[in-house]
Design an enzyme around this catalytic site. Structure first.
Site, PDB file in Angstrom:
ATOM      1  N   MET A  64       0.852  -1.096   0.171  1.00  0.00           N
ATOM      2  CA  MET A  64      -0.091  -0.043  -0.041  1.00  0.00           C
ATOM      3  C   MET A  64       0.938   1.338   0.117  1.00  0.00           C
ATOM      4  SD  MET A  64      -2.759  -1.311   2.797  1.00  0.00           S
ATOM      5  CE  MET A  64      -1.531  -1.539   4.044  1.00  0.00           C
ATOM      6  N   ASP A  65       1.293   1.511  -1.096  1.00  0.00           N
ATOM      7  CA  ASP A  65       2.453   2.610  -1.200  1.00  0.00           C
ATOM      8  C   ASP A  65       1.726   3.944  -1.854  1.00  0.00           C
ATOM      9  OD1 ASP A  65       4.777   3.920  -1.030  1.00  0.00           O
ATOM     10  OD2 ASP A  65       5.431   3.121  -3.299  1.00  0.00           O
ATOM     11  N   GLY A  66       2.165   5.258  -1.442  1.00  0.00           N
ATOM     12  CA  GLY A  66       1.897   6.417  -1.843  1.00  0.00           C
ATOM     13  C   GLY A  66       0.790   7.385  -0.844  1.00  0.00           C
TER      14      GLY A  66
ATOM     15  N   SER B 157       1.246   3.062  -6.597  1.00  0.00           N
ATOM     16  CA  SER B 157       2.072   4.442  -6.680  1.00  0.00           C
ATOM     17  C   SER B 157       2.839   4.295  -7.679  1.00  0.00           C
ATOM     18  CB  SER B 157       2.867   4.608  -5.396  1.00  0.00           C
ATOM     19  OG  SER B 157       3.833   3.984  -5.214  1.00  0.00           O
TER      20      SER B 157
END
Length: 291
Positions: free
Chosen positions: A82-84, A255
């Site tokens: 879960m990036d960004g 992301s």
């Protein structure tokens, strides 16, 4: 725009199926993980660039599936990087903490979607071992957010029949958080819907090292011989031994970054990878419209 991925049946169909058990969630002794073999056949997973996906898993009523998705093609285990969150906040002129809070809301929506689609396991990379090197104020905020989230969601976890498992180096967590994790895992251990695996203070390298350390102790104690060490023995000592389905069928990373960032390194050997351009809080807008 649609992205079509070919999922090898080695992870979806050729491996022996585990039997599903009615609640309470009592598992039989685990057989050694199957060796994977190549196949010329393939199942297909269709993903939209806004985040909707399909892939092989548990039974789910066809009438709740979006058009084009088939029950027999659903993945059993989905992993998420879960990036960004920080970039999402900065683009909006908001504090970094607001990005993480938006990320929690996005995760809640994806968990609801997985329950609807019959996904058996969802593994999320919540806090990596490398994240400890971030600014102390950010680390403290994340730990507090994680602890508050677990407390606030306990009721819904029980109502929705969701089982929580937390993997990672818990020795670095506060005593209160360690105790909360134990209580949450105990309270939800008989739930037999979605299993949500939360990786906190985790890295794939750490997981392999701790598995090797456990095996080394067994060798020292005379429980096994060095020449008996094989892939199956290592896999049994990985922290994903908490689930019937330790090998993700699909990894999604948001992301736009094209890497897996030290997440589930051993377990992802045959996993299909999907890299979404959207930042995590924006991921899955189409799925949220299904609610």
């Amino acid at each position: 725009m649609l992205f079509s991925l070919s999922l090898s049946p080695t992870t979806l169909t050729s491996s022996p199926r585990f039997k599903f058990h009615s609640c309470p969630h009592v598992l039989p002794p685990k057989p050694p993980p199957p060796r994977l073999r190549a196949s010329s056949q393939a199942h297909h997973v269709i993903l939209e660039d806004n985040g909707s996906f399909a892939g092989a898993g548990a039974a789910v009523e066809e009438n709740i599936l979006p058009a084009g998705l088939r029950t027999e093609s659903m993945p059993r285990h989905v992993a998420l990087v879960m990036d960004g969150n920080r970039r999402w906040a900065r683009l909006r002129g908001l504090p970094v903490g607001s990005g993480y809070e938006a990320g929690v809301r996005a995760l809640r929506a994806i968990v609801e979607l997985c329950c609807k689609l019959g996904i058996r396991v969802l593994s999320v990379f919540a806090f990596s071992s490398e994240n400890w090197f971030r600014p102390q104020v950010e680390v403290e905020f994340l730990m507090d957010l994680f602890e508050r989230g677990m407390r606030d969601e306990m009721g819904s976890l029980l109502r929705e029949n969701i089982r929580i498992s937390v993997i990672g180096d818990s020795s670095k967590l506060s005593r209160s958080l360690q105790e909360l994790i134990k209580r949450t895992e105990e309270a939800t251990k008989t739930n037999c819907g979605l299993q949500l695996i939360v990786a906190v203070s985790y890295s794939g390298q750490y997981d392999i090292v701790q598995a090797c350390q456990k095996i080394a102790i067994k060798v020292k104690d005379g429980l096994i011989e060095p020449n008996n060490i094989n892939e199956s023995l290592i896999e049994q000592e990985l922290e994903t031994n908490c689930t019937e389905f330790p090998y993700p069928d699909l990894l999604i990373r948001t992301s736009g970054e094209l890497r897996i960032s030290n997440f589930l390194l051993w377990q992802l050997a045959y996993t299909e990878l999907f890299f979404a351009k959207s930042l995590w809080p924006d991921f899955g807008e189409a799925e949220r419209e299904m609610r």
